[in-house]
Structure formats: C-alpha cells, structure tokens
Design an enzyme around this catalytic site. Structure first.
Site, PDB file in Angstrom:
ATOM      1  CG  PHE A 121      -1.651  -1.290   1.451  1.00 37.41           C
ATOM      2  CD1 PHE A 121      -2.543  -1.810   0.517  1.00 37.41           C
ATOM      3  CD2 PHE A 121      -1.373  -2.037   2.586  1.00 37.41           C
ATOM      4  CE1 PHE A 121      -3.154  -3.036   0.728  1.00 37.41           C
ATOM      5  CE2 PHE A 121      -1.978  -3.260   2.798  1.00 37.41           C
ATOM      6  CZ  PHE A 121      -2.868  -3.764   1.874  1.00 37.41           C
ATOM      7  CG  ASP A 177       4.225  -4.610 -10.287  1.00 38.52           C
ATOM      8  OD1 ASP A 177       4.898  -4.000  -9.424  1.00 38.52           O
ATOM      9  OD2 ASP A 177       2.980  -4.701 -10.220  1.00 38.52           O
ATOM     10  CD  GLU A 178       3.502  -7.569  -6.548  1.00 36.34           C
ATOM     11  OE1 GLU A 178       4.329  -7.786  -5.629  1.00 36.34           O
ATOM     12  OE2 GLU A 178       2.411  -7.015  -6.362  1.00 36.34           O
ATOM     13  CB  CYS A 213       4.804   3.686  11.899  1.00 35.14           C
ATOM     14  SG  CYS A 213       4.252   3.480  13.599  1.00 35.14           S
TER      15      CYS A 213
HETATM   16 ZN    ZN Z   1       1.943   3.645  13.718  1.00 33.71          ZN
END
Ligand code: ZN
Length: 202
Positions: free
Chosen positions: A29, A98-99, A187
């Site tokens: 993403f 790609d990939e 994150c």
């Molecule tokens: Zn986070």
C-alpha cells in the site's frame, strides 16, 4: 511532515545507449506499482518501446495487466522464470518489472544483462517481508540499482509514515498473497507492538 525528495530521475532514454536500473521499493500500500506505472507511461509518451513483465505467481488482479491498488492498469506479460524476461525483452528500450520480489535468484543477472545492453530497467517490489526481514532477491536488486526510490504507506494505527507490511493472519509462509484482508501498513512502532509474542493475532 514527510516531503517527497526530488529524485532527478532520468526519464528519457537515448543518451548514447547507456542503460540503467531503477528500483522502486516499499511496503504494501505504499504506491510502488502506481509509481512504476507513472514512469512507464512517461516512456510511452516519449514514444519509447516498453515491455512489462510480472511473475506468473501473482494473479491477484488480471492475468496480463499490472494493476495498482487504485486500479490504474498497464498491459504486461506474466512470466514463470526471470530468464524468460531476457528472451522476451527483444529490442525494447525500457523494461518494467512488477512484484520483483517473487522472481528467482536469476533476476539479478537478468536485470544487469538488460541494463548492460543499453536498456532502462524499472523494477517495483517489496523490500521487507511480513516479519520485517529484507526480501530476497530485492536486496540484491537494490544493491545493483543505479537509482533506488523507497515509497511509504500511512500507518493505519497512528497515521505516521509506514514502512512495514503487518500480516493480520497467523500464516508463517513468506509469500501469502492478499490485500487489506491479510495485510496492513504500519510504522516501526506499531509494527513492533503488533509483533510482540504476547499480543493475540487475529
Ligand atoms: Zn503507527
């Protein structure tokens, strides 16, 4: 605030037949495929001959299209082995892949051979697996690349810049194809919290 760096990438091929390698890498993403499509579309506009390949193992979307999460599409050829790309690239000026993380170890030699023959090679792929470990052979491709761009997603937990693909299921296969039902962008902090062994995984 995160500011996208000006990479000064050479879009236009044809400066004396010099080839080069560009790697676009990041988590799920993070817009890798969108960036790949953007660069290849600019090559089309410049009337360059472009060939695009993807591993035949990735059939999440359409068999012969490179499709990004926001439904941008570009026609591509699914191939089983990295060496197939050498056979099929022909006289094109630009090769898109790609990939790339799903290709076999030959991909490094293949990409070097293409660039050495004067072609511009643009690859997109995952840089880390769901455990946060470097994803082979992307590790080697990043090392031999002339240009490396790291794309980032947004952490679904806290809104920070996300570099990790957190897996929401218990499967321990390195390759588990899926979308938002299987992965979410996180994150570093939220990824590490989710990886703690005491945490109950969905
Ligand atoms: Zn986070």
């Amino acid at each position: 605030m995160f500011i996208e760096p000006n990479l000064g990438l050479p879009d236009i091929h044809g400066n004396g037949g010099t080839g080069w390698i560009e790697v676009i890498c990041g988590s799920m993403f993070s817009g890798k495929t969108e960036e790949l499509i953007r660069r290849l579309n600019r090559a089309y506009i410049a009337k360059q001959k472009v060939e695009i390949f993807k591993p035949s193992t990735d059939k999440r979307y359409h068999e012969s299209d490179v499709v990004s999460h926001n439904q941008q599409t570009i026609r591509s050829t699914p191939v089983q082995f990295a060496s197939d790309i050498l056979l099929l690239a022909g006289d094109c000026q630009v090769v898109g892949i790609d990939e790339a993380q799903f290709f076999d170890a030959e991909i490094t030699r293949v990409v070097n051979t293409l660039a050495n023959s004067g072609k511009r090679v643009v690859l997109a792929g995952l840089d880390m697996d769901y455990t946060g470990k470097p994803f082979y052979p992307m590790t080697e491709l990043m090392a031999i690349a002339d240009f490396v761009t790291k794309t980032h997603a947004i952490c679904v937990k806290c809104g920070s810049i996300a570099a990790y693909s957190f897996r929401l299921t218990k499967s321990e296969e390195q390759v588990l194809l899926g979308e938002k039902d299987v992965y979410e962008a996180r994150c570093r902090k939220c990824f590490n919290q989710g990886m703690k062994p005491t945490k109950t995984r969905l």
